[in-house]
Enzyme design. Structure first.
Site, short mmCIF file in Angstrom:
data_model
loop_
_atom_site.label_atom_id
_atom_site.label_comp_id
_atom_site.label_asym_id
_atom_site.label_seq_id
_atom_site.Cartn_x
_atom_site.Cartn_y
_atom_site.Cartn_z
N GLU A 98 -33.69 28.05 -3.20
CA GLU A 98 -33.52 27.88 -1.76
C GLU A 98 -33.13 29.19 -1.07
O GLU A 98 -32.09 29.30 -0.40
CB GLU A 98 -32.48 26.79 -1.49
CG GLU A 98 -32.88 25.44 -2.07
CD GLU A 98 -31.88 24.32 -1.80
OE1 GLU A 98 -30.90 24.54 -1.09
OE2 GLU A 98 -32.10 23.21 -2.33
N GLU A 106 -38.17 18.80 -8.44
CA GLU A 106 -37.07 17.85 -8.13
C GLU A 106 -37.62 16.62 -7.40
O GLU A 106 -37.02 16.09 -6.49
CB GLU A 106 -35.99 18.54 -7.29
CG GLU A 106 -35.44 19.80 -7.94
CD GLU A 106 -34.36 20.47 -7.12
OE1 GLU A 106 -33.85 19.86 -6.17
OE2 GLU A 106 -34.02 21.64 -7.41
#
Ligand code: XIL
Length: 395
Positions: A188, A304
């Site tokens: 991220e 994910e």
């Protein structure tokens, strides 16, 4: 044998049979355990936690088998202690997965609890469970702007930050040298709201070391283990919204720059946290994005994957078909791209999803985002993922 309409049905798995002991009825897990305590009694937890010879994992008809038939890898995140607590849950991970990734066991607070101490106990348990049952192991994550340990702020400054980072990466990647499928090196890092031309989002690492922190991290990881796949993992790349359009553009430009600078980034991890109530999915745009990433010579991991259904009204059957439909639509596009090599869901069964913490339903109903229900029965999500693997071009 289909015993229940809709979401759950027993399957005869290759490892042990689950049968209805009452005509048309369904054994709940606790009843099933009681009935078959002879079977499971002999399988002490230790028997499931790594006593099989490495590589001798049961074949069965799990999602991993369906994926590997097409040259793909399927797995899931697993939390600390989950496999030790319940032999049936441990067995479900073994039956369904080909790779496991720890949820938080590799986060700095757990693995690097003080400046000069590392603690691999939790991560090693998960590694041993995976390797002992012939499953691969994935590392998540070396650097993230979140989950920094309490000691970090006072102990790390611009003059020692590079050596703190190098030491962490060298020690942690070195500990698992030769034992991992891949590592999320950074997580991220691009923010669609960033004011920076390169799109880098706010991070202690950016403040301490400037934008070079990312190449430094990849080079340290490559030096520590040349044989693992080095991944840049990120979120918000799935839907056709202005913000996520910008994110995809920034990610692509950033990866292009890293590659042209000779940084050893080898894969993009797309977190793929999806929303069953989100209608703005452009197959064309997403397909093109995957193509553009692959054209850089990168592999792609759906790292994910899950589908929240907190905004979906209606009966359970409506919710389940909305969730399964979201998986099918997304995977039919993603798995068409040969550079996509692995799919990991962020959890295997519905009573172990992080979504309950961040997107609980207002009506208090439990979420239903994952391939197995709380009784470890395969769901319509399981069917959607299995069908997507079956339809995927063979790698
Ligand atoms: C989450 C875990 O699932 C939680 O248990 C933990 O408390 C916080 O992190 N993106 C990521 C993952 O990269 O590490 C996050 O996992 C979910 C969002």
């Amino acid at each position: 044998m289909r015993l229940l309409a809709g979401r759950s049905r027993w399957h005869q798995s290759g490892h042990f049979r689950r049968e209805s002991f009452r005509a048309g009825g369904i054994m709940l897990r606790r009843e099933f355990l009681g009935t078959s305590s002879g079977l499971l009694g002999a399988l002490a937890v230790g028997d499931l936690l790594g006593k099989c010879a490495a590589g001798s994992r049961p074949t069965g008809d799990g999602l991993a088998a369906r994926a590997s038939a097409r040259g793909l890898l399927y797995g899931s995140v697993i939390r600390v202690g989950v496999a030790e607590k319940d032999p049936l849950v441990a067995q479900a991970y073994i039956n369904e997965c080909g790779v496991l990734v720890p949820g938080t066991a590799l986060f700095w607070p757990k693995i690097h609890p003080s400046p000069d101490r590392f603690d691999f106990s939790a991560a090693d348990k998960i590694y041993n469970f995976a390797a002992g049952n012939g499953l691969k192991f994935r590392g998540h994550t070396l650097l993230w702007y979140k989950q920094l340990p309490d000691w970090f702020g006072a102990a790390v400054n611009p003059s020692n930050a590079a050596s703190v980072m190098q030491n962490h990466i060298t020690t942690v990647v070195g500990h698992f040298k030769g034992k991992t499928h891949s590592w999320d090196v950074v997580n991220e890092i691009i923010d669609d709201k960033s004011v920076r031309p390169d799109g880098l989002g706010p991070s202690a690492w950016l403040d301490l070391l400037g934008p070079d922190y990312v190449p430094m991290a990849f080079r340290a990881a490559k030096a520590a283990d040349p044989d693992t796949l080095l991944v840049y993992n990120d979120n918000h790349m799935d839907y056709d919204t202005p913000a996520w359009d910008r994110k995809r553009g920034l990610v692509l430009a950033y990866l292009t720059k890293l590659k042209s600078d000779g940084v050893p980034v080898e894969a993009l991890g797309i977190q793929a946290h999806l929303d069953a109530s989100e209608t703005r999915f452009s197959e064309t745009k997403f397909r093109q994005f995957l193509r553009d990433v692959a054209a850089l010579g990168l592999k792609i991991i759906l790292s994910e994957l899950d589908v929240r259904d907190d905004q979906v009204a209606g009966a359970l059957t409506e919710r389940d078909s909305a969730v399964a439909g979201a998986y099918s639509r997304y995977l039919s596009v993603a798995l068409d791209e040969p550079a996509v090599v692995a799919v990991l869901t962020w959890g295997l069964n519905d009573n172990d999803t992080w979504l309950e913490k961040i997107h609980p339903r207002r009506d208090g109903q439990p979420l239903r985002p994952l391939p197995l229900d709380p009784q470890l029965r395969r769901t319509s999500v399981w069917d959607a993922i299995a069908r997507a693997f079956d339809a995927a071009p063979k790698r």
